[in-house]
Design a protein around this motif. Structure first.
Motif, PDB file in Angstrom:
ATOM      1  N   LEU A   1       0.798  -1.189  -0.068  1.00 11.35           N
ATOM      2  CA  LEU A   1       0.270  -0.136   0.002  1.00 11.35           C
ATOM      3  C   LEU A   1       0.885   1.432  -0.061  1.00 11.35           C
ATOM      4  CD1 LEU A   1      -2.879  -1.234   2.501  1.00 11.35           C
ATOM      5  CD2 LEU A   1      -2.729  -1.063  -0.023  1.00 11.35           C
ATOM      6  N   ALA A   2       1.910   1.306   0.662  1.00 14.26           N
ATOM      7  CA  ALA A   2       2.829   2.348   0.633  1.00 14.26           C
ATOM      8  C   ALA A   2       3.595   2.385  -0.720  1.00 14.26           C
ATOM      9  CB  ALA A   2       3.895   2.031   1.920  1.00 14.26           C
ATOM     10  N   ALA A   3       3.707   1.576  -1.599  1.00 13.17           N
ATOM     11  CA  ALA A   3       4.631   1.651  -2.719  1.00 13.17           C
ATOM     12  C   ALA A   3       3.840   2.334  -3.950  1.00 13.17           C
ATOM     13  CB  ALA A   3       4.911   0.126  -3.207  1.00 13.17           C
ATOM     14  N   PRO A   4       4.591   2.976  -4.847  1.00 12.77           N
ATOM     15  CA  PRO A   4       4.181   3.950  -5.656  1.00 12.77           C
ATOM     16  C   PRO A   4       3.238   2.900  -6.669  1.00 12.77           C
ATOM     17  CG  PRO A   4       6.298   4.403  -5.599  1.00 12.77           C
ATOM     18  CD  PRO A   4       6.241   3.276  -4.640  1.00 12.77           C
ATOM     19  N   LEU A   5       2.361   3.306  -7.293  1.00 16.10           N
ATOM     20  CA  LEU A   5       1.391   2.698  -7.967  1.00 16.10           C
ATOM     21  C   LEU A   5       1.199   3.632  -9.497  1.00 16.10           C
ATOM     22  CD1 LEU A   5      -0.873   0.517  -8.907  1.00 16.10           C
ATOM     23  CD2 LEU A   5      -2.570   2.269  -7.891  1.00 16.10           C
ATOM     24  N   ARG A   6       1.648   2.549 -10.617  1.00 19.97           N
ATOM     25  CA  ARG A   6       1.392   3.250 -11.998  1.00 19.97           C
ATOM     26  C   ARG A   6       0.300   2.196 -12.655  1.00 19.97           C
ATOM     27  NH1 ARG A   6       6.072   1.665 -15.067  1.00 19.97           N
ATOM     28  NH2 ARG A   6       6.373   0.252 -13.654  1.00 19.97           N
ATOM     29  N   VAL A   7      -0.440   3.110 -13.218  1.00 15.81           N
ATOM     30  CA  VAL A   7      -1.810   2.501 -13.855  1.00 15.81           C
ATOM     31  C   VAL A   7      -1.663   2.751 -15.590  1.00 15.81           C
ATOM     32  CG1 VAL A   7      -4.204   2.373 -14.079  1.00 15.81           C
ATOM     33  CG2 VAL A   7      -3.260   2.885 -12.100  1.00 15.81           C
ATOM     34  N   PHE A   8      -1.778   1.747 -16.107  1.00 17.10           N
ATOM     35  CA  PHE A   8      -1.488   1.796 -17.663  1.00 17.10           C
ATOM     36  C   PHE A   8      -2.812   1.628 -18.313  1.00 17.10           C
ATOM     37  CE2 PHE A   8       2.474  -0.335 -16.538  1.00 17.10           C
ATOM     38  CZ  PHE A   8       3.344   0.587 -16.536  1.00 17.10           C
ATOM     39  N   ASP A   9      -3.203   2.637 -19.407  1.00 17.17           N
ATOM     40  CA  ASP A   9      -4.193   2.300 -20.276  1.00 17.17           C
ATOM     41  C   ASP A   9      -4.000   1.329 -21.299  1.00 17.17           C
ATOM     42  OD1 ASP A   9      -6.832   3.067 -21.573  1.00 17.17           O
ATOM     43  OD2 ASP A   9      -6.224   4.934 -22.148  1.00 17.17           O
ATOM     44  N   GLY A  10      -3.927   0.078 -20.989  1.00 14.06           N
ATOM     45  CA  GLY A  10      -3.658  -0.792 -21.892  1.00 14.06           C
ATOM     46  C   GLY A  10      -5.077  -1.048 -23.081  1.00 14.06           C
ATOM     47  N   ARG A  11      -6.120  -0.683 -22.429  1.00 17.08           N
ATOM     48  CA  ARG A  11      -7.237  -1.051 -23.066  1.00 17.08           C
ATOM     49  C   ARG A  11      -7.239   0.016 -24.630  1.00 17.08           C
ATOM     50  NH1 ARG A  11     -12.414  -2.795 -21.671  1.00 17.08           N
ATOM     51  NH2 ARG A  11     -11.636  -3.026 -19.943  1.00 17.08           N
ATOM     52  N   ASN A  12      -6.374   1.030 -24.385  1.00 20.99           N
ATOM     53  CA  ASN A  12      -6.241   1.980 -25.621  1.00 20.99           C
ATOM     54  C   ASN A  12      -4.902   1.889 -26.096  1.00 20.99           C
ATOM     55  OD1 ASN A  12      -9.157   3.133 -25.860  1.00 20.99           O
ATOM     56  ND2 ASN A  12      -8.480   4.001 -23.935  1.00 20.99           N
TER      57      ASN A  12
ATOM     58  N   ASN B   1      -2.240   2.588 -24.758  1.00 20.02           N
ATOM     59  CA  ASN B   1      -1.670   3.996 -24.476  1.00 20.02           C
ATOM     60  C   ASN B   1      -0.888   3.674 -23.158  1.00 20.02           C
ATOM     61  OD1 ASN B   1      -1.081   6.436 -23.440  1.00 20.02           O
ATOM     62  ND2 ASN B   1      -2.738   7.525 -23.610  1.00 20.02           N
ATOM     63  N   TRP B   2       0.277   3.496 -23.262  1.00 17.86           N
ATOM     64  CA  TRP B   2       1.387   2.956 -22.077  1.00 17.86           C
ATOM     65  C   TRP B   2       2.091   4.162 -21.612  1.00 17.86           C
ATOM     66  CZ3 TRP B   2      -0.235  -1.583 -21.149  1.00 17.86           C
ATOM     67  CH2 TRP B   2      -0.777  -2.546 -22.360  1.00 17.86           C
ATOM     68  N   VAL B   3       1.652   5.596 -21.929  1.00 18.64           N
ATOM     69  CA  VAL B   3       2.298   6.543 -21.467  1.00 18.64           C
ATOM     70  C   VAL B   3       1.409   7.462 -20.431  1.00 18.64           C
ATOM     71  CG1 VAL B   3       3.373   8.956 -21.758  1.00 18.64           C
ATOM     72  CG2 VAL B   3       3.671   6.888 -23.282  1.00 18.64           C
ATOM     73  N   THR B   4      -0.044   7.470 -21.007  1.00 22.21           N
ATOM     74  CA  THR B   4      -0.972   8.443 -20.171  1.00 22.21           C
ATOM     75  C   THR B   4      -2.043   7.468 -19.305  1.00 22.21           C
ATOM     76  OG1 THR B   4      -1.046   9.820 -21.884  1.00 22.21           O
ATOM     77  CG2 THR B   4      -2.850  10.107 -20.273  1.00 22.21           C
ATOM     78  N   PRO B   5      -1.950   7.467 -18.010  1.00 21.65           N
ATOM     79  CA  PRO B   5      -2.943   6.644 -17.557  1.00 21.65           C
ATOM     80  C   PRO B   5      -4.305   6.730 -17.859  1.00 21.65           C
ATOM     81  CG  PRO B   5      -1.878   8.127 -15.857  1.00 21.65           C
ATOM     82  CD  PRO B   5      -1.260   8.696 -17.302  1.00 21.65           C
ATOM     83  N   PRO B   6      -5.335   6.038 -17.539  1.00 26.54           N
ATOM     84  CA  PRO B   6      -6.740   6.282 -17.823  1.00 26.54           C
ATOM     85  C   PRO B   6      -7.366   7.156 -16.895  1.00 26.54           C
ATOM     86  CG  PRO B   6      -6.409   4.095 -16.871  1.00 26.54           C
ATOM     87  CD  PRO B   6      -5.118   4.629 -17.185  1.00 26.54           C
ATOM     88  N   GLU B   7      -8.394   7.635 -17.180  1.00 29.15           N
ATOM     89  CA  GLU B   7      -9.155   8.699 -16.443  1.00 29.15           C
ATOM     90  C   GLU B   7      -9.776   8.033 -15.096  1.00 29.15           C
ATOM     91  OE1 GLU B   7     -11.760  11.460 -18.394  1.00 29.15           O
ATOM     92  OE2 GLU B   7     -10.443  11.571 -19.993  1.00 29.15           O
TER      93      GLU B   7
END
Length: 131
Positions: free
Chosen positions: A107-118, A120-126
């Motif tokens: 829970l303390a670790a940073p989290l990155r979310v990927f927009d793999g559905r589109n 788009n591996w740079v901008t996270p989904p809304e």
């Protein structure tokens, strides 16, 4: 960097992985990751060691068949994914299969979310609450 141990639910598959939680965890909104509620730690292949159960592992690939989703053929638990990103080959260990990692550390670790559905591996989904 610390070595953690993991397994499937029935214990047929066991592994160890050298994980640096400061690098964070990942989630993705593509169709398979959404259905699995995929939450993982991505690491270089040399940091992952399968200790037991190669014969119990099954692999699922879909769409571009680029990534291999590995799960236990006995109990069905998703254990890790293999693939290649812009940074090179990777193993993404599902955090749910880690046996000795404290929940507080995840829970303390940073989290990155990927927009793999589109793809788009740079901008996270809304929207990410459902992941």
């Amino acid at each position: 960097m610390k070595t953690y141990h993991g397994s499937c639910h029935c214990g047929a598959v066991r592994y160890e992985a050298d994980i640096d939680l400061a690098r964070g965890t990942i989630k993705c909104n593509c169709s398979i990751c959404t259905k699995m509620r995929f939450w993982a730690v991505q690491l270089p292949p040399a940091s992952f060691r399968l200790l037991q159960g190669r014969e119990a592992l099954r692999e699922y690939r879909f769409h571009l068949r680029r990534d291999g989703h590995h799960f236990c053929g006995v109990c069905g638990i998703n254990i890790f994914t293999t693939g290649e990103s812009a940074a090179g080959p990777f193993v993404a260990v599902t955090v749910g299969s880690l046996d000795d990692m404290p929940v507080e550390a995840l829970l303390a670790a940073p989290l990155r979310v990927f927009d793999g559905r589109n793809d788009n591996w740079v901008t996270p989904p809304e929207e990410t609450r459902h992941l």
